[in-house]
Design an enzyme around this catalytic site. Structure first.
Site, PDB file in Angstrom:
ATOM      1  N   LYS A 215      37.578  38.211  42.851  1.00 15.20           N
ATOM      2  CA  LYS A 215      38.539  39.297  43.094  1.00 15.20           C
ATOM      3  C   LYS A 215      37.849  40.633  42.808  1.00 15.20           C
ATOM      4  CE  LYS A 215      43.262  40.798  41.867  1.00 15.20           C
ATOM      5  NZ  LYS A 215      44.499  40.494  41.141  1.00 15.20           N
TER       6      LYS A 215
ATOM      7  N   SER B 120      49.077  40.289  43.510  1.00 19.84           N
ATOM      8  CA  SER B 120      48.044  41.150  44.036  1.00 19.84           C
ATOM      9  C   SER B 120      46.768  40.429  44.444  1.00 19.84           C
ATOM     10  CB  SER B 120      47.699  42.205  42.980  1.00 19.84           C
ATOM     11  OG  SER B 120      47.110  41.588  41.848  1.00 19.84           O
TER      12      SER B 120
ATOM     13  N   SER C 133      50.518  37.685  39.663  1.00 18.37           N
ATOM     14  CA  SER C 133      49.542  37.838  40.753  1.00 18.37           C
ATOM     15  C   SER C 133      48.598  36.673  41.008  1.00 18.37           C
ATOM     16  CB  SER C 133      48.715  39.094  40.541  1.00 18.37           C
ATOM     17  OG  SER C 133      49.471  40.213  40.916  1.00 18.37           O
TER      18      SER C 133
HETATM   19  N1  GLN Z   1      53.742  42.147  41.381  1.00 20.76           N
HETATM   20  C1  GLN Z   1      53.593  42.651  40.044  1.00 20.76           C
HETATM   21  C2  GLN Z   1      53.288  44.130  40.106  1.00 20.76           C
HETATM   22  O1  GLN Z   1      53.340  44.671  41.140  1.00 20.76           O
HETATM   23  C3  GLN Z   1      52.533  41.889  39.317  1.00 20.76           C
HETATM   24  C4  GLN Z   1      51.157  42.267  39.707  1.00 20.76           C
HETATM   25  C5  GLN Z   1      50.103  41.504  38.964  1.00 20.76           C
HETATM   26  O2  GLN Z   1      50.361  40.445  38.404  1.00 20.76           O
HETATM   27  N2  GLN Z   1      48.904  42.067  38.966  1.00 20.76           N
HETATM   28  O3  GLN Z   1      52.993  44.752  39.131  1.00 20.76           O
END
Ligand code: GLN
Length: 484
Positions: free
Chosen positions: A76, A151, A175
């Site tokens: 990532k 994400s 995410s």
């Molecule tokens: N969807 C959540 C956010 O927008 C979690 C994102 C994540 O876990 N990095 O913050």
């Protein structure tokens, strides 16, 4: 080749059925063929990957092969990797070449795994659909008109499209698990502190945690064997003996007590998704598990609490992007203040700016007690709910996400709808607990994930419970048609 597990790839390399250079070239060819349709990667550097593969072949020749030696893994783009562009999905870091390795990257390097490239992601890991990336949205290989989740959508799409055997990801509020669910994969968010955050670009430091994105629990276990472990460079990293997550992965689960939280099966959950989760519960019953109803009474507060705490931490973490030391700097300015303002105005995307504004607001002197302090108190209550729940069960089971992959653009203009994607995952991060998502079926030909939540440091148990399910079902073996 594309359907081989990490274990089978490792065996193939050992038996000289193929070299690491051949294997890496094979997946680079897959990238050439398929990446443009799903946009899963931000950086591909064939020369660098092949040079790593050559080095891995040397290690194998010398007889020092480890489980992941010579196997291509996608990283990532949140992990600093020396000499690689590390953008975190943002224009702010579009010109940033990492000068050092994050601990996760150095651990993969130490065992001779090959970095196949850096995967696309929501900007600074903020999002649930991979539509906030500066590099354009990622598409779900199961249906390229839908989102892969976020994400870690690039990592999920890359593994689901079989462009790479496995990838790393991070989970601040869901995410890893939500994209794993939407892409038909197995993803594990470990206990907070089990995997080092050193060199992993910070979003919300008390919640961020890295983990694997793979096809199976067994592959996740092999990745965890590399990724986990104490790191003196991360003050929140936990000092405890390193485990082997593959030992015991096939142990019988008879007598296991599975807690099903009633709050996870209320309004908001797609009824078809619910049916699939119930079928999964029945599968576990057949395998000898006992099902008990439990309650997580404060779960409904997890989204509001998260959207105070995460932006607060993000506003502080992201203050470093000021155009002075590294990253983007605006072209024209008259004084320092104007340089700061224009740099941040031009360098950050809309969602990131929204979070910075919320974060600075809730931390401001006049509102700190009303929002931030209150949120921290409720965070404690949410942890207490889990503590009580684990007095009556060994593991908690529920959905990973309320729906299957949704059409690109559907929720983009409505942040509150988007935030609901993490309604079953966020409480785990607030409590610091481990959670896993695995494929449990298809709805309208799109994957549905089951989530397993364990007590602190129960990763080995979670992987075992998931592996037993996968030994008895076939959902994890399915592939999207065009990527077979
Ligand atoms: N969807 C959540 C956010 O927008 C979690 C994102 C994540 O876990 N990095 O913050």
């Amino acid at each position: 080749m594309i359907n081989l597990s990490l274990k089978e790839l490792s065996e193939g390399l050992k038996q000289k059925k193929f070299s690491s250079v051949e294997l890496t070239q094979f997946f680079l060819n897959r990238l050439d063929l398929h990446n443009s349709s799903i946009n899963a990667f931000i950086t591909i550097d064939k020369d660098k990957s092949l040079a790593m593969a050559k080095h891995s072949d040397e290690i194998i020749k010398e007889g020092n092969q480890d489980y992941l030696t010579g196997i291509p893994i996608a990283q990532k783009d949140i992990f600093c990797a020396e000499g690689w562009k590390t953008s975190c999905g943002s224009k702010m870091l579009d010109n940033f070449i990492a000068p050092y390795d994050s601990t996760v990257i150095s651990k993969f390097n130490a065992v001779g795994a090959v970095n196949l490239g850096k995967t696309n992601m929501d900007e600074f890991a903020m999002g649930s659909s991979n539509e906030t990336s500066f590099y354009g949205n990622v598409k779900n290989p199961w249906d390229i008109k839908t989102v892969p989740g976020g994400s870690s959508g690039g990592s999920a799409a890359a593994v689901a499209g079989r462009l790479v055997p496995a990838a790393t990801a991070t989970d601040t509020g869901g995410s890893i698990r939500q994209p794993a669910s939407l892409c038909g994969l197995t993803g594990l968010k470990p206990t907070y502190g089990l995997v080092s955050r050193y060199g992993m670009i910070a979003f919300a430091s008390s919640l961020d945690q890295a983990g694997p994105m793979c096809h199976t629990a067994e592959d996740c276990a092999a990745m965890m064997n590399v990724m986990s472990g104490h790191d003196p460079k991360d003050s929140t990293s936990i000092q405890r003996a390193k485990e082997n997550y593959l030992t015991g992965i096939s142990d019988p689960i008879k007598g296991l007590k599975i807690g099903v939280p009633k709050e996870f099966f209320s309004e908001g959950l797609d009824p078809e998704v619910e049916k699939i989760i119930e079928r999964g519960i029945n599968e576990y019953k057949k395998l000898g598990a006992e099902i008990v109803e439990i309650s997580l009474p404060n779960n409904h507060l997890s989204i509001p609490v998260y959207y105070v705490i995460a932006p607060a931490e993000a506003s502080s973490n992201l203050s470093r992007y000021d155009g002075v030391r590294y990253g983007y700097r605006t072209k024209e300015y008259d004084d320092l203040m104007e340089m700061y303002c224009k740099t941040r105005e031009e360098g950050f995307g809309e969602e990131v700016k929204r979070r910075i504004m919320i974060g600075t607001y809730v931390l401001s002197a006049g509102y700190y007690d009303a929002y931030y302090l209150k949120a921290q108190k409720i965070r404690r209550l949410i942890s207490e709910d889990f503590k009580k729940a684990f007095e009556n069960c060994d593991v908690i089971l529920g959905p990973s996400a309320p729906s299957v992959a949704f059409p690109i653009g559907e929720k983009k203009e409505d942040p509150l709808k988007m935030y609901m994607q993490d309604v079953y995952t966020i409480s785990t991060n607030l409590a610091g607990l481990p959670g896993l998502s695995m494929p449990a079926g298809l709805m309208n030909e799109l994957p549905v994930g089951i989530q397993l939540i364990g007590n602190y440091f129960s990763e080995a148990k979670l992987l075992n419970i998931a592996n037993i399910f996968q030994m008895n079902t076939d959902w994890h073996n399915l592939s999207p048609e065009e990527f077979k």
